[in-house]
Write a protein that holds these residues in place. Structure first.
Motif, short mmCIF file in Angstrom:
data_model
loop_
_atom_site.label_atom_id
_atom_site.label_comp_id
_atom_site.label_asym_id
_atom_site.label_seq_id
_atom_site.Cartn_x
_atom_site.Cartn_y
_atom_site.Cartn_z
N SER A 209 96.01 -13.05 78.46
CA SER A 209 96.84 -11.87 78.19
C SER A 209 98.32 -12.23 78.01
N GLY A 210 99.10 -11.27 77.53
CA GLY A 210 100.53 -11.47 77.35
C GLY A 210 101.22 -11.85 78.65
N SER B 108 110.21 -8.47 78.75
CA SER B 108 110.28 -7.24 77.97
C SER B 108 109.08 -7.06 77.04
N ASN B 109 108.27 -8.10 76.88
CA ASN B 109 107.08 -7.94 76.03
C ASN B 109 105.80 -7.63 76.81
N VAL C 56 102.68 -4.93 84.69
CA VAL C 56 102.72 -6.40 84.76
C VAL C 56 104.16 -6.87 84.95
N ARG C 57 105.09 -6.20 84.28
CA ARG C 57 106.51 -6.55 84.38
C ARG C 57 106.97 -6.47 85.83
N GLU C 58 106.60 -5.37 86.47
CA GLU C 58 106.96 -5.13 87.86
C GLU C 58 106.40 -6.24 88.75
N GLU D 293 107.17 -11.62 91.63
CA GLU D 293 106.77 -13.02 91.80
C GLU D 293 107.88 -13.99 91.41
N LEU D 294 108.59 -13.62 90.37
CA LEU D 294 109.70 -14.45 89.91
C LEU D 294 110.75 -14.57 91.02
N LEU D 295 110.98 -13.44 91.65
CA LEU D 295 111.95 -13.39 92.74
C LEU D 295 111.47 -14.26 93.92
N ALA D 296 110.19 -14.17 94.22
CA ALA D 296 109.63 -14.97 95.30
C ALA D 296 109.75 -16.46 94.97
#
Ligand code: ATP
Ligand code: MG
Length: 390
Positions: free
Chosen positions: A151-152, A178-179, A184-186, A191-194
């Motif tokens: 998936s994207g 943004s895509n 999923v963005r949320e 996760e990025l923050l973690a």
């Protein structure tokens, strides 16, 4: 500046001008200075065309700046005056962009292993590092798949893993989420923050999603027309914006234009006379340079800083009560938002108490002096997104 104190990334008075087809000049980045401290995440936020991508591309080395300097620690990466320009591959920055930019002919494992192979790392070590990073990013089970078959959101995870695998000190993000769809963005944002906290990289994170900027960053840099208009913590930018542009760009802003009146109702409170009536603001929230009698100011009230009542409440000197009419109530799940017409303007109030209020009836808006903030009054006109013309 103190030479001892070496920031991870420093941008000094950066300029990047482009020529348009017809020969006119665009100052895409127009005198931007930024310091990125080790391990911090800086969000660059601003409307479309404000120069965010150009700034990031200059840092990455994908654009040659017209002027100014970029430093990585003590290393000069680019300087117009000194004719220095270090190519992108020598800058050791990670990059993650809006388009997935994963190689379709390589498996997930192959994509992530690529930067290590290029560096000549041994097979066994590559196996180990890639396996570990795929696990951290949550796509270990997809290692043998090709990008077209995932998936994207998963492709963005591949891009993130490829970026993290080289353990860069700085990662440049240009709207990486943004895509992918909202849910999923949320998820990826959290996760990025973690990962940021765990791995300790510094990041420059371009977005035009203000909520994302607030969640992800230690500092927000707000850009408009190639310039930084405010740079501060998310809390300060939200609570104490320095201009109307910033106030309306970040969060929902109710703004009342007025002039400072002499004599407040009690010490520590300053009165602003506006079209909708006198408004009382705590002097702590009133920048000193704006306090002189007659100064044109704007009073900022966030939706959660206001409350409503069906009957006129008894007042105290630190509360402003304004009478208006309830136009609509919008249910938002955790709360509802009330649209109240007040002196020809629509004011948004967050209603988390579930009051029984009737649309079309009079209501009273209560603003405590401490929940208001004051900005310079003159200048830019603003169009607030989602403004309701009743
Ligand atoms: N290669 C180019 N040639 C000419 N003008 C350019 C070029 N790249 C960008 N610009 C102009 O520079 C300005 C800033 O563009 P930039 O892409 O940095 O904006 P942005 O803040 O990233 O916007 P968005 O949110 O839409 O991505 C715009 O006016 C744009 O048209
Ligand atoms: Mg852009």
């Amino acid at each position: 500046m103190n030479a001892q104190h070496s920031t991870t990334l420093r941008v000094v008075d950066l300029q990047k001008h482009f020529r348009r087809q017809k020969g006119s000049n665009v100052a895409a980045v127009n005198g931007v200075s930024l310091d990125i401290e080790p391990g911090t995440m800086v969000a660059v936020l601003g409307p479309s065309g404000s120069g965010k991508t150009t700034l990031l591309r200059c840092i990455a080395g994908l654009e040659t700046p017209t002027g100014g300097e970029i430093w990585s620690g003590d290393l000069l990466l680019s300087s117009g005056d000194r004719g220095v320009i270090v190519p992108p591959e020598k800058r050791n920055f990670g990059m993650m962009f809006q388009t997935y930019a994963v190689w379709p002919h390589m498996t997930v494992f192959g994509n992530v292993a690529y930067p290590l192979k290029v560096r000549g790392m041994g097979k066994a070590e590559i196996q180990e590092r890639v396996t570990e990073i795929l696990r951290i990013v949550g796509i270990g089970h997809l290692r043998d798949e090709y990008p077209a078959n995932v998936s994207g959101g998963q492709q963005q995870r591949v891009a993130l893993a490829r970026c993290l695998v080289s353990d860069p000190k700085v990662i440049l993000f240009d709207e990486p989420l943004s895509n992918v769809d909202a849910k999923v963005r949320e998820e990826l944002r959290v996760e990025l923050l973690a990962m940021h906290k765990r791995l300790g990289f510094a990041g420059v994170y371009v977005t035009h999603d203000q909520e994302e900027a607030m969640v992800i960053s230690d500092r927000i840099v707000v850009m408009n027309e190639g310039k930084v208009v405010q740079a501060d913590t998310p809390q300060q930018v939200y609570r104490r914006p320095t201009t109307r542009f910033v106030a309306s760009f970040i969060g929902t802003a109710n703004m009342f234009d007025g002039r400072v009146r002499a004599g407040g109702p009690q010490p520590g409170i300053i009165t602003v006379s506006t079209k909708v009536g006198d408004i009382f603001v705590a002097s702590d929230n009133f920048p000193p340079e704006l306090r002189a009698e007659g100064t044109q100011v704007t009073v900022l009230a966030r939706p959660e800083g206001l409350s409503v009542a069906a009957e006129r409440p008894s007042t105290t000197p630190d509360a402003t009560v304004l009478q208006g009419m309830l136009r609509a109530e919008m249910f938002r799940g955790s709360h509802s938002e009330l649209l109240i017409e007040l002196g020809g303007q629509i004011v948004r109030v967050r209603n988390s108490q579930g009051h029984a209020l009737v649309e079309g009836h009079d209501v009273f808006v209560i603003a405590m002096s401490r929940s208001l903030y004051v900005l310079p009054g003159s200048g830019e006109s603003i169009v607030q997104s989602g403004e309701v013309t009743a």
